[in-house]
Design a protein around this motif. Structure first.
Motif, PDB file in Angstrom:
ATOM      1  N   LEU A  36       0.815  -1.205   0.000  1.00  0.00           N
ATOM      2  CA  LEU A  36       0.000   0.000   0.000  1.00  0.00           C
ATOM      3  C   LEU A  36       0.852   1.260   0.000  1.00  0.00           C
ATOM      4  O   LEU A  36       0.470   2.277  -0.594  1.00  0.00           O
ATOM      5  CB  LEU A  36      -0.935  -0.006   1.219  1.00  0.00           C
ATOM      6  N   ALA A  37       1.999   1.213   0.676  1.00  0.00           N
ATOM      7  CA  ALA A  37       2.898   2.374   0.703  1.00  0.00           C
ATOM      8  C   ALA A  37       3.378   2.714  -0.703  1.00  0.00           C
ATOM      9  O   ALA A  37       3.423   3.893  -1.090  1.00  0.00           O
ATOM     10  CB  ALA A  37       4.078   2.097   1.623  1.00  0.00           C
ATOM     11  N   ARG A  38       3.740   1.699  -1.452  1.00  0.00           N
ATOM     12  CA  ARG A  38       4.196   1.954  -2.831  1.00  0.00           C
ATOM     13  C   ARG A  38       3.054   2.470  -3.700  1.00  0.00           C
ATOM     14  O   ARG A  38       3.250   3.346  -4.551  1.00  0.00           O
ATOM     15  CB  ARG A  38       4.788   0.673  -3.418  1.00  0.00           C
ATOM     16  N   LYS A  39       1.870   1.956  -3.475  1.00  0.00           N
ATOM     17  CA  LYS A  39       0.718   2.361  -4.288  1.00  0.00           C
ATOM     18  C   LYS A  39       0.278   3.786  -3.979  1.00  0.00           C
ATOM     19  O   LYS A  39      -0.049   4.560  -4.885  1.00  0.00           O
ATOM     20  CB  LYS A  39      -0.442   1.392  -4.041  1.00  0.00           C
ATOM     21  N   HIS A  40       0.286   4.148  -2.675  1.00  0.00           N
ATOM     22  CA  HIS A  40      -0.270   5.438  -2.264  1.00  0.00           C
ATOM     23  C   HIS A  40       0.797   6.484  -1.929  1.00  0.00           C
ATOM     24  O   HIS A  40       0.456   7.614  -1.574  1.00  0.00           O
ATOM     25  CB  HIS A  40      -1.188   5.243  -1.054  1.00  0.00           C
ATOM     26  N   GLY A  41       2.061   6.126  -2.022  1.00  0.00           N
ATOM     27  CA  GLY A  41       3.115   7.118  -1.886  1.00  0.00           C
ATOM     28  C   GLY A  41       3.479   7.515  -0.482  1.00  0.00           C
ATOM     29  O   GLY A  41       3.809   8.681  -0.235  1.00  0.00           O
ATOM     30  N   PHE A  42       3.424   6.568   0.481  1.00  0.00           N
ATOM     31  CA  PHE A  42       3.932   6.877   1.811  1.00  0.00           C
ATOM     32  C   PHE A  42       5.096   5.947   2.149  1.00  0.00           C
ATOM     33  O   PHE A  42       5.438   5.051   1.365  1.00  0.00           O
ATOM     34  CB  PHE A  42       2.833   6.833   2.875  1.00  0.00           C
ATOM     35  N   ARG A  43       5.714   6.159   3.269  1.00  0.00           N
ATOM     36  CA  ARG A  43       6.980   5.523   3.609  1.00  0.00           C
ATOM     37  C   ARG A  43       6.811   4.042   3.941  1.00  0.00           C
ATOM     38  O   ARG A  43       5.921   3.655   4.683  1.00  0.00           O
ATOM     39  CB  ARG A  43       7.604   6.243   4.809  1.00  0.00           C
ATOM     40  N   GLU A  44       7.701   3.204   3.388  1.00  0.00           N
ATOM     41  CA  GLU A  44       7.680   1.779   3.668  1.00  0.00           C
ATOM     42  C   GLU A  44       8.320   1.494   5.029  1.00  0.00           C
ATOM     43  O   GLU A  44       8.971   2.354   5.626  1.00  0.00           O
ATOM     44  CB  GLU A  44       8.422   1.011   2.567  1.00  0.00           C
ATOM     45  N   VAL A  45       8.120   0.266   5.504  1.00  0.00           N
ATOM     46  CA  VAL A  45       8.618  -0.154   6.810  1.00  0.00           C
ATOM     47  C   VAL A  45       9.501  -1.380   6.642  1.00  0.00           C
ATOM     48  O   VAL A  45       9.098  -2.364   6.012  1.00  0.00           O
ATOM     49  CB  VAL A  45       7.445  -0.484   7.759  1.00  0.00           C
ATOM     50  N   ALA A  46      10.706  -1.318   7.222  1.00  0.00           N
ATOM     51  CA  ALA A  46      11.591  -2.478   7.244  1.00  0.00           C
ATOM     52  C   ALA A  46      11.272  -3.328   8.470  1.00  0.00           C
ATOM     53  O   ALA A  46      10.848  -2.798   9.502  1.00  0.00           O
ATOM     54  CB  ALA A  46      13.048  -2.019   7.288  1.00  0.00           C
ATOM     55  N   PRO A  47      11.471  -4.645   8.384  1.00  0.00           N
ATOM     56  CA  PRO A  47      11.129  -5.515   9.524  1.00  0.00           C
ATOM     57  C   PRO A  47      11.780  -5.086  10.835  1.00  0.00           C
ATOM     58  O   PRO A  47      11.166  -5.164  11.897  1.00  0.00           O
ATOM     59  CB  PRO A  47      11.625  -6.896   9.070  1.00  0.00           C
ATOM     60  N   GLN A  48      13.014  -4.610  10.757  1.00  0.00           N
ATOM     61  CA  GLN A  48      13.717  -4.224  11.989  1.00  0.00           C
ATOM     62  C   GLN A  48      13.155  -2.945  12.613  1.00  0.00           C
ATOM     63  O   GLN A  48      13.445  -2.628  13.770  1.00  0.00           O
ATOM     64  CB  GLN A  48      15.216  -4.047  11.722  1.00  0.00           C
ATOM     65  N   ASP A  49      12.326  -2.219  11.858  1.00  0.00           N
ATOM     66  CA  ASP A  49      11.742  -0.978  12.383  1.00  0.00           C
ATOM     67  C   ASP A  49      10.447  -1.202  13.163  1.00  0.00           C
ATOM     68  O   ASP A  49       9.980  -0.312  13.873  1.00  0.00           O
ATOM     69  CB  ASP A  49      11.432  -0.008  11.233  1.00  0.00           C
ATOM     70  N   VAL A  50       9.864  -2.387  13.034  1.00  0.00           N
ATOM     71  CA  VAL A  50       8.529  -2.627  13.593  1.00  0.00           C
ATOM     72  C   VAL A  50       8.462  -2.416  15.107  1.00  0.00           C
ATOM     73  O   VAL A  50       7.548  -1.742  15.599  1.00  0.00           O
ATOM     74  CB  VAL A  50       8.028  -4.029  13.202  1.00  0.00           C
ATOM     75  N   PRO A  51       9.391  -2.947  15.913  1.00  0.00           N
ATOM     76  CA  PRO A  51       9.288  -2.725  17.367  1.00  0.00           C
ATOM     77  C   PRO A  51       9.264  -1.248  17.751  1.00  0.00           C
ATOM     78  O   PRO A  51       8.482  -0.835  18.614  1.00  0.00           O
ATOM     79  CB  PRO A  51      10.534  -3.432  17.924  1.00  0.00           C
ATOM     80  N   ALA A  52      10.112  -0.444  17.094  1.00  0.00           N
ATOM     81  CA  ALA A  52      10.141   0.981  17.409  1.00  0.00           C
ATOM     82  C   ALA A  52       8.859   1.676  16.972  1.00  0.00           C
ATOM     83  O   ALA A  52       8.348   2.571  17.660  1.00  0.00           O
ATOM     84  CB  ALA A  52      11.342   1.649  16.738  1.00  0.00           C
ATOM     85  N   LEU A  53       8.294   1.246  15.860  1.00  0.00           N
ATOM     86  CA  LEU A  53       7.066   1.865  15.369  1.00  0.00           C
ATOM     87  C   LEU A  53       5.885   1.540  16.278  1.00  0.00           C
ATOM     88  O   LEU A  53       5.015   2.383  16.497  1.00  0.00           O
ATOM     89  CB  LEU A  53       6.779   1.387  13.943  1.00  0.00           C
ATOM     90  N   ARG A  54       5.863   0.325  16.815  1.00  0.00           N
ATOM     91  CA  ARG A  54       4.771  -0.050  17.720  1.00  0.00           C
ATOM     92  C   ARG A  54       4.819   0.759  19.023  1.00  0.00           C
ATOM     93  O   ARG A  54       3.818   0.852  19.732  1.00  0.00           O
ATOM     94  CB  ARG A  54       4.819  -1.539  18.036  1.00  0.00           C
ATOM     95  N   ALA A  55       5.981   1.324  19.333  1.00  0.00           N
ATOM     96  CA  ALA A  55       6.121   2.131  20.547  1.00  0.00           C
ATOM     97  C   ALA A  55       5.741   3.591  20.328  1.00  0.00           C
ATOM     98  O   ALA A  55       5.748   4.384  21.276  1.00  0.00           O
ATOM     99  CB  ALA A  55       7.553   2.033  21.068  1.00  0.00           C
ATOM    100  N   MET A  56       5.399   3.967  19.098  1.00  0.00           N
ATOM    101  CA  MET A  56       5.039   5.343  18.788  1.00  0.00           C
ATOM    102  C   MET A  56       3.547   5.575  19.002  1.00  0.00           C
ATOM    103  O   MET A  56       2.737   4.652  18.949  1.00  0.00           O
ATOM    104  CB  MET A  56       5.383   5.676  17.330  1.00  0.00           C
ATOM    105  N   SER A  57       3.188   6.829  19.210  1.00  0.00           N
ATOM    106  CA  SER A  57       1.780   7.190  19.248  1.00  0.00           C
ATOM    107  C   SER A  57       1.221   7.180  17.831  1.00  0.00           C
ATOM    108  O   SER A  57       1.968   7.184  16.842  1.00  0.00           O
ATOM    109  CB  SER A  57       1.601   8.584  19.856  1.00  0.00           C
ATOM    110  N   THR A  58      -0.106   7.176  17.722  1.00  0.00           N
ATOM    111  CA  THR A  58      -0.734   7.185  16.412  1.00  0.00           C
ATOM    112  C   THR A  58      -0.327   8.421  15.616  1.00  0.00           C
ATOM    113  O   THR A  58      -0.063   8.341  14.413  1.00  0.00           O
ATOM    114  CB  THR A  58      -2.261   7.149  16.547  1.00  0.00           C
ATOM    115  N   ARG A  59      -0.240   9.551  16.268  1.00  0.00           N
ATOM    116  CA  ARG A  59       0.126  10.782  15.569  1.00  0.00           C
ATOM    117  C   ARG A  59       1.592  10.752  15.125  1.00  0.00           C
ATOM    118  O   ARG A  59       1.925  11.247  14.039  1.00  0.00           O
ATOM    119  CB  ARG A  59      -0.150  11.995  16.463  1.00  0.00           C
ATOM    120  N   GLU A  60       2.451  10.168  15.939  1.00  0.00           N
ATOM    121  CA  GLU A  60       3.853  10.015  15.539  1.00  0.00           C
ATOM    122  C   GLU A  60       3.977   9.097  14.337  1.00  0.00           C
ATOM    123  O   GLU A  60       4.786   9.340  13.431  1.00  0.00           O
ATOM    124  CB  GLU A  60       4.668   9.475  16.704  1.00  0.00           C
TER     125      GLU A  60
END
Length: 215
Positions: A36-60
């Motif tokens: 979906l990121a490639r289709k809609h033009g937003f930033r992709e996520v690497a597997p190693q980034d997932v733990p840090a992303l889950r610790a962010m707020s929705t707005r972050e």
């Protein structure tokens, strides 16, 4: 109340989020995210980034994605359509049993979610859907406040007698803005530590702990 009587529910109405709260959709979300990121033009996520992303707020998370707010409904519709086609999302173990037990204890139930009604109907099934006095689908991530208030109004319940159970900081914000308590689940999209910063009225470490809502 005599000794044989059951305790009264702690709330008059429990409103549930769906994804990450009742339904285990996070693996599907991760699998689909970069497509979906490639289709809609937003930033992709690497597997190693997932733990840090889950610790962010929705707005972050939204800021990090680079997705303009006006594009969010389009992406959300694409996600829910793909979920409908995939037919791989299931309820968390014990979620159905917990809903039955809460309804049997006299607690009124509602559902407010960003997901679509076809996905809700398929994953919950008719028996569980019938437990909810009100089901409101298609809410925007940051637009749940009005949906929560509508659920309370439709079911004749004051906001202060309600709790919204969810797994995102945006859920906590919506509950607070609606004058309701927020119940945070530890098994969803967001880490327990990030949700703890929102000062939830209730914390649920395991699905069976939802039964405490029945008093």
């Amino acid at each position: 109340m005599n000794a044989a009587s059951s305790p009264s529910p702690a709330y008059a109405l429990a409103i549930f989020d769906f994804d990450g709260t009742l339904a285990d959709s996070f693996p599907f979300f991760l699998r689909l995210h970069n497509e979906l990121a490639r289709k809609h033009g937003f930033r992709e996520v690497a597997p190693q980034d997932v733990p840090a992303l889950r610790a962010m707020s929705t707005r972050e998370l939204m800021a990090r994605s680079g997705l303009p707010a006006w594009r969010l409904p389009v992406v959300a519709r694409d996600f829910t359509r793909r979920m409908q086609e995939a037919d791989e999302v299931r309820l968390f173990d014990g979620a159905g049993e917990a809903l039955h037990a809460l309804a049997s204890a006299g607690l009124r139930l509602a559902l407010v979610t960003s997901n679509s009604r076809p996905n809700i109907d398929r994953v919950l099934g008719p028996e569980l859907c019938a437990l909810f006095g009100h089901i409101d689908c298609g809410a925007s991530i940051f637009g749940k406040r009005s949906r929560l208030l509508r659920a309370a109004r439709v079911l004749g319940t004051k906001p202060e007698a309600c709790i919204y159970v969810g797994d995102a900081t945006a859920d906590a914000e919506a509950a607070r803005e609606a004058g309701m308590d927020f119940g945070a689940v530890d098994w969803g999209y967001t880490t327990p530590e990030a949700l703890a910063l929102m000062r939830p009225a209730r914390r649920f470490g395991q699905v069976r702990e939802l039964l405490s809502l029945a008093g």
